[in-house]
Write an enzyme that holds these catalytic residues in place. Structure first.
Site, mmCIF file in Angstrom:
data_model
loop_
_atom_site.group_PDB
_atom_site.id
_atom_site.type_symbol
_atom_site.label_atom_id
_atom_site.label_comp_id
_atom_site.label_asym_id
_atom_site.label_seq_id
_atom_site.Cartn_x
_atom_site.Cartn_y
_atom_site.Cartn_z
ATOM 1 N N HIS A 149 -58.548 21.801 81.524
ATOM 2 C CA HIS A 149 -58.764 21.747 82.954
ATOM 3 C C HIS A 149 -59.848 20.725 83.224
ATOM 4 C CE1 HIS A 149 -56.789 25.644 82.736
ATOM 5 N NE2 HIS A 149 -56.366 25.328 83.937
ATOM 6 N N ASN A 192 -60.348 23.655 77.875
ATOM 7 C CA ASN A 192 -59.231 24.438 78.400
ATOM 8 C C ASN A 192 -58.185 23.550 79.057
ATOM 9 O OD1 ASN A 192 -60.410 26.941 77.712
ATOM 10 N ND2 ASN A 192 -61.785 26.728 79.473
ATOM 11 N N CYS A 227 -57.913 22.673 88.545
ATOM 12 C CA CYS A 227 -57.246 21.382 88.654
ATOM 13 C C CYS A 227 -56.875 20.895 87.259
ATOM 14 C CB CYS A 227 -58.207 20.408 89.327
ATOM 15 S SG CYS A 227 -57.625 18.730 89.410
#
Lengths: 330, 330
Positions: B255, B253, B290
């Site tokens: 991330h 993803n 993040c």
């Protein structure tokens, strides 16, 4: 040759106990003067060791190792399933994962052969002399990357490389189609564990390893053996400074693990290349060891679908790894 | 519920093809109204799916997956061999490795149950609504760390957690002795893939997952559920700034993968603690996602054999992960 005394000897005993405690022992037979692992040089079911334990009526322990000798014990073959955390943002196994699996297969090859002394690739005669193998060059050529859940089969074997080197080759196949999806070759030399100086191969070590040599090259010798240019501030297009090895990047020798360099090399590759292109070939030339306290700089120069890289210490610009890569549109 | 149209629908088709190409498909049966994977609710040999392929006279493909349902299909069990590159400087599996293996077992649990739609844990009804599972808290308690070559067996199951959460527990056993060496528990909630907002569990999703619920807690509920203090410049003894996620830290993803946070948390732990102590317990509370562009700061406070941690964005000090750990002398 010096024999270890006192503390050193105790240290070795402790390590040897640790290897034992970790279940890494193998049982060794000798056939035609060549140490083998009881497989008699034939294709055997997927077990890497002679130890056959049936525990609690479940699957025998050895079945999980999924490694075995083939081709008269000259080729070691191990099977792996690609795990979810071994794939990158594009859902395929990363170059780092491939190199990790190559390393695992190589170590298990040495362990299963009965040659291993310390559990990390050194033979008995090497351990007596505090010698270890270090890789100086590796080239990985990827035809197709695998996905999570794919089963792959890795073959590996070794041969002489000049007078004082060893060559190790690998082939990765898709397990279900047997199609070759990756080829890799590497060069290894011997280093003293404490002085960190390179050493010739002692005769006793040569005698241990030559029975395992197989003179078969996974790719043509002149393929990618030309030197890699050394980049500098002028020739590099991208420089990324301040890269800090993490505690978790260290290996058992408290040095940066060989495979971890790939991550830092890729840090100076433009993001659109990482997103839109696959690595089809990567060559790493290891020039110097690296410890946790060092800050690193990553330099990259892209020329069409080829790239050159340098990883160096930030402080004194000493080279750690030179690399070259080729890319293909996804 | 909105149906996907145009581009989005095409995207989903492409993804579905990818999952298929990756061999991650499973065949699903229905027994007593509960979807199972053809294992009939009994202990079966170590295969996770009904697909039985015998390829080229070799070991069947499914044998490598080493996962299967046990206890009337309420517990999923998978076996792993610890690999050479999964151990840390002290030669035992790292906390990061353990969490990777827990994640792999959880994903294979969902895949093998026949519930998975996109291959990464979302059920069919969730995918229709663009919903994904996100972990909010995980606690791992380690009794003993494994070495390279050790075989471990991981059990996992799920249960309700309040009205809109799911609890997932794990037990790791030493395969040969069956001794429990690690316990872990986690809490999951549902999030919209695009808006990134949390969602209630839709009724249709609840109907999919509740047949798999097993009300068995791997550790007492009051164990370690108290809030983790939020550290700041004054309460933290060590602060490490400038931590930069690498491209290779990203998941599918784009991330930062949940497990990668551990490496950054440990960056602000004093080196003598890392060298001389083992983590016996670690709790992570995930507060914010993040991405790669964010620079991070790691804060640690040590109190005897307990530590508190905060990982936050460097720029605006927004929290990403709070953590608590316990240590034991090696």
């Amino acid at each position: 040759m010096r024999r270890p005394t006192g503390d050193l000897r105790r240290k070795r005993e402790v390590r040897s106990l640790c290897v034992k405690a970790c279940g890494a022992n193998v049982s060794v037979d000798r056939i035609n003067g060549r140490k083998v692992n009881g497989i008699n040089g034939q294709e055997a079911p997927y077990l890497g060791t002679k130890i056959v334990e049936q525990v609690n009526g479940d699957v025998p322990m050895h079945a999980f190792k999924l490694g075995r000798f083939v081709e008269e014990s000259l080729v070691y073959r191990q099977t792996f399933v690609i795990r979810s955390y071994e794939i990158g943002p594009d859902k395929t196994a990363t170059m780092e994962t491939l190199m990790n699996l190559l390393q695992e297969t190589a170590l298990n090859h040495v362990m299963t052969s009965g040659l291993a002394s310390d559990g990390f690739g050194a033979t008995h005669e090497m351990s007596l002399r505090k010698l270890i193998w270090v890789v100086t060059r590796i080239n990985v050529q990827v035809e197709r990357y695998s996905c999570w859940g794919d089963v792959i089969e890795i073959d590996t074997w070794v041969a002489a490389a000049g007078k004082n080197g060893m060559r190790r080759d690998w082939i990765i196949r898709d397990y279900s189609t047997k199609q070759i999806i990756t080829k890799a070759t590497s060069t290894w030399v011997i280093m003293h564990r404490e002085t960190r100086r390179l050493s010739k191969i002692p005769e006793q070590v040569r005698k241990e390893v030559t029975p395992f040599y197989l003179d078969r090259e996974v790719m043509a010798a002149d393929n990618d053996t030309n030197k890699i240019d050394k980049l500098n501030e002028e020739t590099a297009e991208n420089i990324r400074s301040g890269l800090a090895p993490r505690w978790s990047d260290m290996d058992v020798n408290q040095h940066v693990n060989n495979v971890k360099y790939i991550g830092w090399i890729l840090e100076s590759v433009p993001i659109n290349v990482l997103e839109d292109y696959n690595l089809t070939s990567m060559t790493l030339e290891y020039r110097r060891e690296c410890r946790q306290s060092h800050l690193l700089e990553s330099l990259t120069s892209m020329k069409n679908l080829g790239s050159t890289h340098l990883l160096r210490m930030q402080e004194n610009k000493a080279e750690i790894v030179r690399a070259r890569a080729e890319w293909r549109s996804k």
